[in-house]
Design an enzyme around this catalytic site. Structure first.
Site, short mmCIF file in Angstrom:
data_model
loop_
_atom_site.label_atom_id
_atom_site.label_comp_id
_atom_site.label_asym_id
_atom_site.label_seq_id
_atom_site.Cartn_x
_atom_site.Cartn_y
_atom_site.Cartn_z
N SER A 252 1.20 0.84 2.30
CA SER A 252 2.55 1.02 2.85
C SER A 252 2.72 2.48 3.21
O SER A 252 2.83 3.33 2.32
CB SER A 252 3.60 0.62 1.80
N LEU A 253 2.77 2.80 4.48
CA LEU A 253 2.80 4.20 4.90
C LEU A 253 4.22 4.64 5.26
O LEU A 253 4.76 5.56 4.68
CB LEU A 253 1.83 4.42 6.07
N CYS B 112 3.98 -14.90 -2.29
CA CYS B 112 4.20 -13.46 -2.47
C CYS B 112 4.50 -13.26 -3.96
O CYS B 112 5.52 -13.74 -4.45
CB CYS B 112 5.38 -13.06 -1.59
N GLU C 195 11.28 -12.33 -9.31
CA GLU C 195 11.33 -13.30 -8.23
C GLU C 195 9.94 -13.45 -7.61
O GLU C 195 9.12 -12.53 -7.66
CB GLU C 195 12.34 -12.85 -7.15
N CYS D 163 10.64 -8.97 2.73
CA CYS D 163 10.08 -7.72 2.20
C CYS D 163 11.17 -6.77 1.75
O CYS D 163 12.11 -6.51 2.51
CB CYS D 163 9.29 -6.98 3.28
N GLU E 105 4.67 -2.30 -8.13
CA GLU E 105 3.52 -1.63 -7.53
C GLU E 105 2.25 -2.14 -8.24
O GLU E 105 1.98 -1.76 -9.38
CB GLU E 105 3.68 -0.11 -7.68
N CYS F 269 14.10 0.06 -0.63
CA CYS F 269 13.64 -1.16 -1.30
C CYS F 269 14.55 -1.57 -2.46
O CYS F 269 14.85 -0.75 -3.34
CB CYS F 269 12.22 -0.92 -1.80
N CYS G 168 11.42 3.66 -3.86
CA CYS G 168 11.46 3.92 -2.42
C CYS G 168 12.89 3.71 -1.92
O CYS G 168 13.59 2.80 -2.38
CB CYS G 168 10.50 3.00 -1.67
N CYS H 46 10.44 -1.76 -10.44
CA CYS H 46 9.38 -0.85 -9.97
C CYS H 46 9.82 0.58 -10.26
O CYS H 46 10.98 0.93 -10.06
CB CYS H 46 9.16 -1.02 -8.46
#
Ligand code: SAH
Ligand code: SF4
Length: 345
Positions: free
Chosen positions: A212-213, A98, A85, A334, A158, A112, A109, A105
């Site tokens: 991204s923390l 974006c 996408e 996001c 990523e 996500c 995470c 991925c």
């Protein structure tokens, strides 16, 4: 498309070299989406191009538009059947795209949707840059405006795990001969693949880096982002300092606020302490994002929670803004990209 292949084709077929500029004009200025539309070319050349080249390296399955805000999401089918996408949005006066860098991925995470689907494969540089070319065509076709102004690598995947292809795609996208998008208008978001920060500083020093923390405690961050096992907070900090020393550029720290997960006063203190421990931390800027419903613990965070978090950080002298995440009604915000069957209309 890889434009060099067209150049080669025109040369090998002994066609006049000015045809190269004409094809470039049709694809990158007029934004044609089929060779038939390239009416500045003679019919026989259009026919030859049609036989030999696809303008986009994928098929567009659907485009959905958001009712709530100016956001469009496209579901694409790659040549091998994998799906990805990509999102077009207008957060202010200009259009941003974006892009995805991988199908799926591998980093999983906890919050996500892309991570949940697992890893399919890296995208080629062509598949990455074509996402922007597609939206450029879309803007032209629908008279929505002249051009794409910004690109963010915040779609699926990523980007720093697909480093070579991402760099190649950025070089193409920023090339004055093609879409000519300035590297300062391109941002790469990473979950913290720290050993690539310095490469990025060397290869593309103008490109913006976003980290991204989401948590400044190693144990908790590992739970949210398993990649923290390999690149923990200390490693990320060290490599970030090297990056900043080399580029002198501002770096964005992305922090998705997840209610009850990473927004307590203790979390604020830890985040503030981590940031303040970094050399030249005046160049760090925290972007807070309200969590979007996606998977597992990812449930929608309301605005007041994010605002409270922002005030607490400000009180620690940290640069902070709240980033609006658009397109949640079409799962385009996001962390919501997953290219599921159900997106098919
Ligand atoms: N893999 C890269 C880039 C793609 S994700 C990265 O992780 O940085 C883009 C951004 O969306 C990242 O900051 C990511 O942490 C964030 N994100 C993921 N899931 C989210 C969710 N459910 N709500 C809000 N942001 C999310
Ligand atoms: Fe991958 Fe980024 Fe999603 Fe984590 S947030 S699973 S790194 S796409």
């Amino acid at each position: 498309m890889i434009f060099d292949n067209i150049k080669k084709f025109i040369k090998e077929n002994d066609l006049p070299l000015y045809r190269i500029a004409q094809v470039r004009e049709a694809v990158y200025h007029k934004g044609v989406s089929s060779w038939e539309e390239a009416v500045n070319l003679p019919a026989d050349l259009r026919e030859k191009l049609k036989k030999n080249f696809k303008i986009l390296s994928f098929d567009v399955i659907t485009v959905q538009s958001s009712k709530l805000d100016l956001v469009f999401k496209a579901l694409l089918r790659l040549n091998d059947g994998n799906r990805i996408e990509t999102v077009l949005m207008k957060p202010g006066k200009t259009w941003s795209v974006c892009v995805s860098s991988q199908a799926g991925c591998p980093l999983g995470c906890a919050f996500c949707a892309t991570g949940k689907m697992g890893f399919k494969r890296h995208l080629t540089d062509e598949e990455i840059s074509d996402q922007v070319l597609f939206w450029y065509q879309f803007l032209r076709k629908h008279n929505l405006g002249e051009r794409v102004s910004n690109i963010v690598f915040m779609g699926m995947g990523e980007p720093l795990l697909n480093y070579v292809n991402v760099v190649k795609a950025i070089e193409t996208l920023s090339c004055a001969d093609y879409l000519n998008i300035g590297q300062r208008h391109i941002s790469v978001s990473t979950s913290g693949i720290a050993d690539k920060f310095f490469n990025l500083a060397q290869d593309l020093p103008q490109v913006n880096l976003a980290l991204s923390l989401h948590n400044a405690d190693d144990e908790e961050r590992t739970r949210l982002m398993p990649v923290n096992r390999k690149y923990n907070l200390e490693t990320v900090k060290e490599k970030l300092e090297e990056y900043i020393a080399r580029t002198g550029r501002e770096v964005f720290i992305e922090y998705t606020v997840i209610e009850g997960e990473n927004n307590s006063p203790a979390h604020v203190r830890k985040l503030g302490k981590w940031i303040n421990s970094i050399k030249d931390n005046y160049l760090l800027h925290v972007n807070l994002i309200a969590c979007n419903p996606a998977v597992g613990k990812a449930v929608a965070t309301d605005e007041s929670t994010v605002k409270k978090f922002a005030s607490a950080l400000k009180a620690m002298n940290i640069n902070v803004s709240i980033r609006k995440s658009l397109g949640s009604d079409i799962s385009a915000a996001c962390g919501q990209l997953a290219a599921k069957e159900k997106n098919k209309k």
